[in-house]
Design an enzyme around this catalytic site. Structure first.
Site, PDB file in Angstrom:
ATOM      1  NE  ARG A  15      -9.336  25.067 -28.624  1.00 35.81           N
ATOM      2  CZ  ARG A  15      -9.834  23.830 -28.801  1.00 35.81           C
ATOM      3  NH1 ARG A  15      -8.902  22.814 -29.097  1.00 35.81           N
ATOM      4  NH2 ARG A  15     -11.152  23.510 -28.133  1.00 35.81           N
ATOM      5  CG  ASP A  42     -15.502  24.707 -28.573  1.00 35.21           C
ATOM      6  OD1 ASP A  42     -15.546  25.555 -29.575  1.00 35.21           O
ATOM      7  OD2 ASP A  42     -14.743  23.405 -28.702  1.00 35.21           O
ATOM      8  CG  HIS A  45     -18.280  21.729 -31.791  1.00 37.01           C
ATOM      9  ND1 HIS A  45     -17.258  20.985 -31.880  1.00 37.01           N
ATOM     10  CD2 HIS A  45     -18.207  22.155 -30.405  1.00 37.01           C
ATOM     11  CE1 HIS A  45     -16.653  20.677 -30.528  1.00 37.01           C
ATOM     12  NE2 HIS A  45     -17.216  21.695 -29.522  1.00 37.01           N
ATOM     13  CE1 TYR A  90     -18.677  18.381 -30.258  1.00 37.11           C
ATOM     14  CE2 TYR A  90     -18.826  17.425 -32.579  1.00 37.11           C
ATOM     15  CZ  TYR A  90     -18.036  17.707 -31.511  1.00 37.11           C
ATOM     16  OH  TYR A  90     -16.731  16.807 -31.312  1.00 37.11           O
ATOM     17  NE  ARG A 162      -9.517  13.038 -24.634  1.00 41.79           N
ATOM     18  CZ  ARG A 162     -10.169  13.875 -25.207  1.00 41.79           C
ATOM     19  NH1 ARG A 162     -11.176  13.593 -25.962  1.00 41.79           N
ATOM     20  NH2 ARG A 162     -10.159  15.275 -24.878  1.00 41.79           N
ATOM     21  CE1 TYR A 164     -10.854  13.876 -29.926  1.00 40.20           C
ATOM     22  CE2 TYR A 164      -8.697  14.805 -28.926  1.00 40.20           C
ATOM     23  CZ  TYR A 164     -10.259  14.790 -29.072  1.00 40.20           C
ATOM     24  OH  TYR A 164     -11.065  15.265 -27.990  1.00 40.20           O
ATOM     25  CG  ASP A 193     -11.959  10.205 -28.703  1.00 34.97           C
ATOM     26  OD1 ASP A 193     -12.823   9.946 -29.347  1.00 34.97           O
ATOM     27  OD2 ASP A 193     -12.123  11.325 -28.169  1.00 34.97           O
ATOM     28  CD  GLU A 219     -12.820   8.619 -24.473  1.00 37.34           C
ATOM     29  OE1 GLU A 219     -13.496   9.152 -24.239  1.00 37.34           O
ATOM     30  OE2 GLU A 219     -11.463   9.128 -24.733  1.00 37.34           O
ATOM     31  CG  HIS A 244     -18.674  11.669 -26.002  1.00 31.10           C
ATOM     32  ND1 HIS A 244     -17.820  11.141 -26.838  1.00 31.10           N
ATOM     33  CD2 HIS A 244     -17.782  12.772 -25.490  1.00 31.10           C
ATOM     34  CE1 HIS A 244     -16.799  11.517 -26.924  1.00 31.10           C
ATOM     35  NE2 HIS A 244     -16.756  12.751 -25.931  1.00 31.10           N
ATOM     36  CB  THR A 294     -13.520  18.387 -22.193  1.00 35.37           C
ATOM     37  OG1 THR A 294     -13.293  19.663 -22.152  1.00 35.37           O
ATOM     38  CG2 THR A 294     -12.587  17.598 -23.191  1.00 35.37           C
ATOM     39  CB  THR A 295     -16.632  21.050 -25.611  1.00 36.07           C
ATOM     40  OG1 THR A 295     -16.532  21.711 -27.191  1.00 36.07           O
ATOM     41  CG2 THR A 295     -17.086  22.107 -24.899  1.00 36.07           C
ATOM     42  NE  ARG A 383     -13.100  23.103 -32.489  1.00 30.17           N
ATOM     43  CZ  ARG A 383     -14.052  22.632 -32.884  1.00 30.17           C
ATOM     44  NH1 ARG A 383     -13.952  22.307 -33.982  1.00 30.17           N
ATOM     45  NH2 ARG A 383     -15.122  22.527 -31.908  1.00 30.17           N
TER      46      ARG A 383
END
Length: 393
Positions: A15, A42, A45, A90, A162, A164, A193, A219, A244, A294-295, A383
């Site tokens: 990334r 991905d 996780h 996950y 969005r 977190y 989230d 979320e 989710h 999404t992941t 991450r």
């Protein structure tokens, strides 16, 4: 048409923030000469265990070789018997089923000379509104970097974000204040989230603290599979609640308790396009809306979600798939595209998913296995790049 062989290739694509995410690309070979591709997106996780790719290849060969790829329901039934739902966000079995199911749809649509969206029922939209993720603050010092991300992505056409939240509320509040002062109504915060980080009472206190700022929905504000807690939280706030879907049992429990307003549906977490379409239909029957989760997939996985989203009648909220924008590169010849904050659905004239593997890029990013070696649990959770300390989803 019969499946005659398959190939799994592990790629590690960095990334922009430094963390290298590992994905498995699946190719299904048929006796008609057609090849279906899919993405097990991905694997970066928790839990930290790594799938053995050689063993996985042998297992999938035993399931798939000799099968008619049009037997999608029967193949999915066998896949879920070997890689069952585990009521866990996950669960890597879902990642595996997702990649296989996408490849099945791709090769079947190619055989029929139609797009995957046509195979799924046909377009009801040509583009999907998406948001860009702002990753969780651990320290106040990270706020300015995230505000810089908003500036950069806003100039590229993204006007919905969005956030977190939940690890450092001082930083979360400072970020929201900074966005409000600098951008006003030009930028929308789609959601707070919590990602199951806090229990519902802690999340409620956090939302009350952040309620001076505008956001559209909330979320995952309860611990995973706390359906009663999710319901309790929902009755105490005005904003719609999203969660989710990672198993049909979990979705059933949320519908039974009326715990959510919006189902966050992503093929990677529910186990493929077939399962995601079913989950979206269940939501529609229950009178609930959907958004695409999404992941942070590469272009193959994102293309699959674009085809799915183009067919959903109850896709009523801004969705999340912006993965291709987070990576330094991709493994297809032409990346999936975004325009003015929308994910473009591959046009009706494409065949299959509408993306093609790039052998040179595959070779560039190929890695030996899915092992994480010296990467720490903390790095996988947040991450974080070991050298930069920056956060990733």
């Amino acid at each position: 048409m019969k499946i005659v062989d398959l190939k799994l290739t592990v790629v590690g694509v960095p990334r922009h923030t430094g963390f290298v995410n590992k994905h498995v690309i699946i190719e299904l070979f048929t006796d008609e000469g057609l090849i279906g591709i899919g993405e097990m997106s991905d694997f970066s996780h928790l839990p930290r265990y790594a799938v053995d790719v050689s063993d996985l290849t042998n297992v999938l060969r035993s399931i798939l070789v000799g099968k008619d790829p049009f037997d999608i329901s029967l193949i999915n039934q066998e896949l879920i018997g070997n890689f069952p739902e585990a009521m866990y966000y996950y669960e890597k079995g879902s990642f595996i089923r997702n990649g296989v199911d996408a490849a099945l749809h791709d090769v079947c649509a190619k055989y029929l000379n139609i797009s995957v969206s046509e195979l799924l029922g046909g377009h009801v939209r040509e583009k999907i509104k998406v948001c860009y993720p702002i990753f969780r603050h651990r320290f106040l010092s990270e706020v300015e970097g995230n505000l810089a991300t908003v500036r950069k992505r806003f100039n590229q056409g993204f006007d919905v974000f969005r956030l977190y939240v939940g690890k450092n509320l001082d930083a979360d509040e400072a970020f929201l204040d900074g966005v409000a002062k600098e951008f006003g109504s030009k930028v929308t915060i789609k959601s707070l989230d919590f990602s199951h980080l806090l229990d519902w009472k802690e999340s409620l206190r956090a939302v009350k603290r952040l309620s001076n700022y505008s956001f559209e929905l909330i979320e995952s504000p309860a611990l995973a599979n706390d359906f009663d807690g999710l319901r309790e939280f929902r009755t105490r706030v005005d904003e719609p609640i999203s969660e989710h879907v990672w198993s049909f049992r979990q979705q059933y429990e949320m519908i039974k308790r009326d715990s959510v307003d919006i189902f966050n549906i992503s093929p990677i977490f529910i186990g493929g396009l077939t399962a995601a379409k079913k989950a979206a239909s269940a939501a529609e029957v229950a009178g609930k809306s959907c958004l695409l989760g999404t992941t942070q997939e590469l272009s193959i996985g994102t293309a699959a979600m674009a085809h799915l989203g183009s067919t959903l009648l109850n896709l009523n909220y801004t969705s999340d798939p912006t993965g291709p924008e987070l990576y330094v590169s991709d493994i297809v010849k032409d990346k999936i595209t975004y325009e003015n904050g929308y994910l473009n659905v591959p046009s009706k004239g494409v065949k299959g998913l509408g993306v093609e593997l790039d052998p040179d890029k595959i070779e560039k990013y190929r890695v030996d296995d899915l092992s994480w070696g010296k990467v720490t649990v903390h790095q996988l959770q947040d991450r974080t790049s070991e050298c930069s300390g920056e956060k990733l989803k």
